[in-house]
Design an enzyme around this catalytic site. Structure first.
Site, PDB file in Angstrom:
ATOM      1  N   CYS A   9       0.866  -1.184   0.000  1.00 32.37           N
ATOM      2  CA  CYS A   9       0.000   0.000   0.000  1.00 32.37           C
ATOM      3  C   CYS A   9       0.901   1.233   0.000  1.00 32.37           C
ATOM      4  O   CYS A   9       2.071   1.139  -0.406  1.00 32.37           O
ATOM      5  CB  CYS A   9      -0.976  -0.029   1.175  1.00 32.37           C
ATOM      6  SG  CYS A   9      -0.205  -0.018   2.812  1.00 32.37           S
ATOM      7  N   ASN A  12       2.273   1.381   4.393  1.00 28.43           N
ATOM      8  CA  ASN A  12       2.590   0.090   5.049  1.00 28.43           C
ATOM      9  C   ASN A  12       2.267   0.129   6.546  1.00 28.43           C
ATOM     10  O   ASN A  12       2.941  -0.507   7.356  1.00 28.43           O
ATOM     11  CB  ASN A  12       4.061  -0.313   4.808  1.00 28.43           C
ATOM     12  CG  ASN A  12       4.396  -1.753   5.203  1.00 28.43           C
ATOM     13  OD1 ASN A  12       5.526  -2.052   5.569  1.00 28.43           O
ATOM     14  ND2 ASN A  12       3.444  -2.652   5.157  1.00 28.43           N
ATOM     15  N   CYS A  14      -1.483   0.620   7.359  1.00 31.23           N
ATOM     16  CA  CYS A  14      -2.922   0.312   7.463  1.00 31.23           C
ATOM     17  C   CYS A  14      -3.298  -0.909   6.613  1.00 31.23           C
ATOM     18  O   CYS A  14      -3.468  -2.018   7.123  1.00 31.23           O
ATOM     19  CB  CYS A  14      -3.777   1.510   7.038  1.00 31.23           C
ATOM     20  SG  CYS A  14      -3.573   2.970   8.091  1.00 31.23           S
ATOM     21  N   ARG A  15      -3.448  -0.721   5.295  1.00 32.30           N
ATOM     22  CA  ARG A  15      -4.005  -1.768   4.437  1.00 32.30           C
ATOM     23  C   ARG A  15      -3.085  -2.977   4.274  1.00 32.30           C
ATOM     24  O   ARG A  15      -3.527  -4.125   4.445  1.00 32.30           O
ATOM     25  CB  ARG A  15      -4.350  -1.185   3.053  1.00 32.30           C
ATOM     26  CG  ARG A  15      -5.510  -0.207   3.099  1.00 32.30           C
ATOM     27  CD  ARG A  15      -5.599   0.606   1.815  1.00 32.30           C
ATOM     28  NE  ARG A  15      -4.464   1.515   1.659  1.00 32.30           N
ATOM     29  CZ  ARG A  15      -4.252   2.290   0.628  1.00 32.30           C
ATOM     30  NH1 ARG A  15      -5.102   2.244  -0.404  1.00 32.30           N
ATOM     31  NH2 ARG A  15      -3.221   3.112   0.576  1.00 32.30           N
ATOM     32  N   SER A  16      -1.813  -2.742   3.924  1.00 31.68           N
ATOM     33  CA  SER A  16      -0.966  -3.912   3.621  1.00 31.68           C
ATOM     34  C   SER A  16      -0.594  -4.735   4.858  1.00 31.68           C
ATOM     35  O   SER A  16      -0.559  -5.966   4.765  1.00 31.68           O
ATOM     36  CB  SER A  16       0.267  -3.524   2.794  1.00 31.68           C
ATOM     37  OG  SER A  16       1.103  -2.631   3.474  1.00 31.68           O
ATOM     38  N   ASP A 127      -8.070   3.954   0.681  1.00 31.26           N
ATOM     39  CA  ASP A 127      -7.140   4.429   1.707  1.00 31.26           C
ATOM     40  C   ASP A 127      -7.957   4.914   2.913  1.00 31.26           C
ATOM     41  O   ASP A 127      -8.712   5.876   2.797  1.00 31.26           O
ATOM     42  CB  ASP A 127      -6.313   5.576   1.096  1.00 31.26           C
ATOM     43  CG  ASP A 127      -5.278   6.118   2.059  1.00 31.26           C
ATOM     44  OD1 ASP A 127      -5.353   5.804   3.266  1.00 31.26           O
ATOM     45  OD2 ASP A 127      -4.401   6.870   1.597  1.00 31.26           O
TER      46      ASP A 127
END
Ligand code: 4NP
Length: 163
Positions: A9, A12, A14-16, A127
């Site tokens: 993401c 690095n 939150c999402r990934s 995001d």
């Protein structure tokens, strides 16, 4: 050699890391820890060295009972060789990854995470950084869907390798 997945993401945090830890959870449940391994990275260096975002960590704990582990790092060109499949959370991440591979030699390794969703129609993992709690929960829903599809894809790749 295990099959190696890299989730990418922007930050690095939150999402990934959520994707990496959800995928590890599914891999452990399936007893495949020696066959598939995961890591995550950010296209930016904004949060290098940071732990996962506390809002994402709280959402993953309360919604899924999954603890987020990890320490942010930036995606590098070496990751193209190191990993079998690179999962970009959104199109901007995808473009920034491809920018580091001008000849397109590794293009076959780069995919959008939402390509593996079967229950959601969104094409990108939004995001959540500047939004509220609902955004983090939505990310987790999408990632669980994509990770389940991804596990099926990787199992097939391990059994019938295409590259
Ligand atoms: P991520 O979220 O890419 O899912 O880790 C973000 C984290 C940090 C920032 C943006 C998005 N930031 O602008 O610092």
């Amino acid at each position: 050699m295990p099959y190696k997945l890299l989730f990418v993401c922007l930050g690095n945090i939150c999402r990934s890391p959520a994707a990496e830890n959800i995928m590890n959870h599914l891999i452990e449940q399936a007893g495949l820890s020696d066959k598939i391994v995961c890591d995550s990275a950010g296209t930016s260096s904004y949060h290098t060295g940071d732990p996962p975002d506390r809002r994402m960590t709280a959402a993953a704990a309360s919604k899924l009972g999954i603890k987020l582990r990890g320490c942010a790092r930036q995606f590098t060109k070496a990751d193209f060789e190191e990993f079998d499949l690179i999962l970009a959370m959104d199109r901007e991440n995808f473009a920034n990854i491809c920018y580091l591979d001008p000849t397109g030699s590794y293009q076959h390794k780069v995919r959008l995470m939402c390509d593996f969703c079967t229950r959601h129609s969104l094409k990108e993992v939004p995001d959540p950084y500047y939004g509220g709690v609902e955004g983090f929960n939505q990310v987790l829903d999408l990632l669980m869907d994509a990770c389940e599809g991804l596990l099926g894809y990787v199992l097939n790749e391990i059994t019938y390798p295409s590259h």
